[in-house]
Design a protein around this motif. Structure first.
Motif, PDB file in Angstrom:
ATOM      1  N   ALA A  34       0.838  -1.194   0.000  1.00 45.97           N
ATOM      2  CA  ALA A  34       0.000   0.000   0.000  1.00 45.97           C
ATOM      3  C   ALA A  34       0.879   1.252   0.000  1.00 45.97           C
ATOM      4  CB  ALA A  34      -0.892   0.002   1.246  1.00 45.97           C
ATOM      5  N   TRP A  35       0.252   2.377  -0.280  1.00 46.73           N
ATOM      6  CA  TRP A  35       0.928   3.671  -0.171  1.00 46.73           C
ATOM      7  C   TRP A  35       0.850   4.108   1.282  1.00 46.73           C
ATOM      8  CZ3 TRP A  35       3.673   5.465  -4.120  1.00 46.73           C
ATOM      9  CH2 TRP A  35       3.382   4.991  -5.395  1.00 46.73           C
ATOM     10  N   VAL A  36       1.995   4.315   1.929  1.00 45.68           N
ATOM     11  CA  VAL A  36       2.016   4.667   3.346  1.00 45.68           C
ATOM     12  C   VAL A  36       2.764   5.980   3.569  1.00 45.68           C
ATOM     13  CG1 VAL A  36       1.784   2.293   4.190  1.00 45.68           C
ATOM     14  CG2 VAL A  36       4.042   3.211   3.753  1.00 45.68           C
ATOM     15  N   ASP A  37       2.283   6.729   4.545  1.00 46.08           N
ATOM     16  CA  ASP A  37       2.881   8.016   4.890  1.00 46.08           C
ATOM     17  C   ASP A  37       4.309   7.800   5.382  1.00 46.08           C
ATOM     18  OD1 ASP A  37       3.579  10.281   6.841  1.00 46.08           O
ATOM     19  OD2 ASP A  37       1.760  11.049   5.895  1.00 46.08           O
ATOM     20  N   THR A  38       5.230   8.604   4.888  1.00 49.79           N
ATOM     21  CA  THR A  38       6.639   8.427   5.232  1.00 49.79           C
ATOM     22  C   THR A  38       6.947   8.808   6.672  1.00 49.79           C
ATOM     23  OG1 THR A  38       7.196  10.634   4.387  1.00 49.79           O
ATOM     24  CG2 THR A  38       7.405   8.768   2.855  1.00 49.79           C
ATOM     25  N   LYS A  39       6.049   9.534   7.346  1.00 54.12           N
ATOM     26  CA  LYS A  39       6.277   9.917   8.745  1.00 54.12           C
ATOM     27  C   LYS A  39       5.445   9.099   9.722  1.00 54.12           C
ATOM     28  CE  LYS A  39       7.649  14.635   7.776  1.00 54.12           C
ATOM     29  NZ  LYS A  39       7.318  16.044   7.886  1.00 54.12           N
ATOM     30  N   THR A  40       4.162   8.880   9.381  1.00 55.07           N
ATOM     31  CA  THR A  40       3.260   8.252  10.343  1.00 55.07           C
ATOM     32  C   THR A  40       2.951   6.788  10.047  1.00 55.07           C
ATOM     33  OG1 THR A  40       1.260   8.851   9.124  1.00 55.07           O
ATOM     34  CG2 THR A  40       2.122  10.485  10.709  1.00 55.07           C
ATOM     35  N   GLY A  41       3.191   6.356   8.810  1.00 52.40           N
ATOM     36  CA  GLY A  41       2.834   4.995   8.429  1.00 52.40           C
ATOM     37  C   GLY A  41       1.369   4.828   8.080  1.00 52.40           C
ATOM     38  N   GLU A  42       0.577   5.923   8.092  1.00 50.72           N
ATOM     39  CA  GLU A  42      -0.836   5.835   7.733  1.00 50.72           C
ATOM     40  C   GLU A  42      -0.978   5.494   6.252  1.00 50.72           C
ATOM     41  OE1 GLU A  42      -1.891   9.864   9.310  1.00 50.72           O
ATOM     42  OE2 GLU A  42      -3.672   8.746   9.956  1.00 50.72           O
ATOM     43  N   GLU A  43      -2.026   4.771   5.936  1.00 51.37           N
ATOM     44  CA  GLU A  43      -2.298   4.364   4.560  1.00 51.37           C
ATOM     45  C   GLU A  43      -2.936   5.533   3.807  1.00 51.37           C
ATOM     46  OE1 GLU A  43      -4.464   2.981   1.204  1.00 51.37           O
ATOM     47  OE2 GLU A  43      -5.514   3.530   3.037  1.00 51.37           O
ATOM     48  N   PHE A  44      -2.549   5.719   2.545  1.00 58.72           N
ATOM     49  CA  PHE A  44      -2.970   6.863   1.743  1.00 58.72           C
ATOM     50  C   PHE A  44      -4.485   7.002   1.628  1.00 58.72           C
ATOM     51  CE2 PHE A  44      -4.276   8.362  -2.492  1.00 58.72           C
ATOM     52  CZ  PHE A  44      -3.894   9.676  -2.380  1.00 58.72           C
ATOM     53  N   PHE A  45      -5.176   5.944   1.207  1.00 56.26           N
ATOM     54  CA  PHE A  45      -6.612   6.069   0.960  1.00 56.26           C
ATOM     55  C   PHE A  45      -7.398   6.315   2.241  1.00 56.26           C
ATOM     56  CE2 PHE A  45      -5.245   4.244  -3.044  1.00 56.26           C
ATOM     57  CZ  PHE A  45      -5.959   5.015  -3.946  1.00 56.26           C
ATOM     58  N   GLY A  46      -6.944   5.763   3.360  1.00 57.87           N
ATOM     59  CA  GLY A  46      -7.575   6.066   4.642  1.00 57.87           C
ATOM     60  C   GLY A  46      -7.402   7.531   5.010  1.00 57.87           C
ATOM     61  N   ASN A  47      -6.203   8.046   4.790  1.00 57.28           N
ATOM     62  CA  ASN A  47      -5.940   9.449   5.093  1.00 57.28           C
ATOM     63  C   ASN A  47      -6.710  10.352   4.129  1.00 57.28           C
ATOM     64  OD1 ASN A  47      -4.854  11.611   6.456  1.00 57.28           O
ATOM     65  ND2 ASN A  47      -2.862  11.478   5.497  1.00 57.28           N
ATOM     66  N   LEU A  48      -6.748  10.001   2.858  1.00 55.71           N
ATOM     67  CA  LEU A  48      -7.512  10.778   1.883  1.00 55.71           C
ATOM     68  C   LEU A  48      -8.986  10.816   2.274  1.00 55.71           C
ATOM     69  CD1 LEU A  48      -7.670  12.316  -0.830  1.00 55.71           C
ATOM     70  CD2 LEU A  48      -7.915  10.078  -1.955  1.00 55.71           C
ATOM     71  N   SER A  49      -9.529   9.693   2.716  1.00 57.65           N
ATOM     72  CA  SER A  49     -10.929   9.638   3.162  1.00 57.65           C
ATOM     73  C   SER A  49     -11.154  10.554   4.357  1.00 57.65           C
ATOM     74  CB  SER A  49     -11.322   8.208   3.528  1.00 57.65           C
ATOM     75  OG  SER A  49     -11.238   7.356   2.407  1.00 57.65           O
ATOM     76  N   ARG A  50     -10.236  10.520   5.316  1.00 58.24           N
ATOM     77  CA  ARG A  50     -10.358  11.379   6.502  1.00 58.24           C
ATOM     78  C   ARG A  50     -10.318  12.857   6.114  1.00 58.24           C
ATOM     79  NH1 ARG A  50      -5.736  10.396   9.380  1.00 58.24           N
ATOM     80  NH2 ARG A  50      -4.846  12.308   8.576  1.00 58.24           N
ATOM     81  N   GLU A  51      -9.367  13.230   5.281  1.00 59.68           N
ATOM     82  CA  GLU A  51      -9.233  14.628   4.876  1.00 59.68           C
ATOM     83  C   GLU A  51     -10.434  15.081   4.049  1.00 59.68           C
ATOM     84  OE1 GLU A  51      -7.032  16.752   6.008  1.00 59.68           O
ATOM     85  OE2 GLU A  51      -5.952  15.188   7.106  1.00 59.68           O
ATOM     86  N   ALA A  52     -10.915  14.234   3.151  1.00 62.81           N
ATOM     87  CA  ALA A  52     -12.087  14.581   2.346  1.00 62.81           C
ATOM     88  C   ALA A  52     -13.321  14.731   3.230  1.00 62.81           C
ATOM     89  CB  ALA A  52     -12.322  13.521   1.275  1.00 62.81           C
ATOM     90  N   THR A  53     -13.465  13.860   4.199  1.00 67.98           N
ATOM     91  CA  THR A  53     -14.588  13.948   5.136  1.00 67.98           C
ATOM     92  C   THR A  53     -14.553  15.272   5.899  1.00 67.98           C
ATOM     93  OG1 THR A  53     -14.796  11.548   5.358  1.00 67.98           O
ATOM     94  CG2 THR A  53     -15.580  12.881   7.216  1.00 67.98           C
ATOM     95  N   LEU A  54     -13.371  15.655   6.375  1.00 70.56           N
ATOM     96  CA  LEU A  54     -13.229  16.919   7.093  1.00 70.56           C
ATOM     97  C   LEU A  54     -13.591  18.109   6.211  1.00 70.56           C
ATOM     98  CD1 LEU A  54      -9.885  16.291   9.034  1.00 70.56           C
ATOM     99  CD2 LEU A  54     -12.187  16.501  10.016  1.00 70.56           C
TER     100      LEU A  54
END
Length: 110
Positions: A79-99
């Motif tokens: 998967a695509w993972v954040d280089t600092k936090t290890g969070e997965e890209f699509f999960g983070n994109l979903s969170r940011e889009a929701t916000l």
């Protein structure tokens, strides 16, 4: 990862984002406008805020710019993972889009 492998995975991620925007517009009537220019997608929300996803070919990364900041993702073989936090890209994109949309939005890799 070779450059062609990076491009295949990165292009698949961008295509998944475009498909998700279409799906969300059809299913939820959220009025997302997505524009793609080369390796960059700009998602504009009804409130005028934006998310920008772009490819960083020399680094073999995908970058996400959101109200909360900028994020860099590298593919770990799964998967695509954040280089600092290890969070997965699509999960983070979903969170940011929701916000930014003010309602739940889900983006998935395929």
């Amino acid at each position: 990862m070779t450059d062609p492998e990076y491009m295949d995975r990165a292009e698949a991620a961008l295509a998944a984002i475009e498909q998700a925007c279409d799906r969300l517009n059809d299913a939820l009537d959220v009025d997302l406008d997505n524009q793609r220019v080369g390796g960059m997608i700009t998602i504009t929300f009804a409130n005028g805020s934006q998310l920008i996803v772009n490819l960083q070919k020399p680094l073999q990364e995908i970058w996400l710019a959101a109200r909360s900041g900028g994020y860099h993702y590298r593919h770990d073989g799964t998967a695509w993972v954040d280089t600092k936090t290890g969070e997965e890209f699509f999960g983070n994109l979903s969170r940011e889009a929701t916000l930014q949309a003010g309602r739940p939005l889900a983006f998935t890799p395929g």
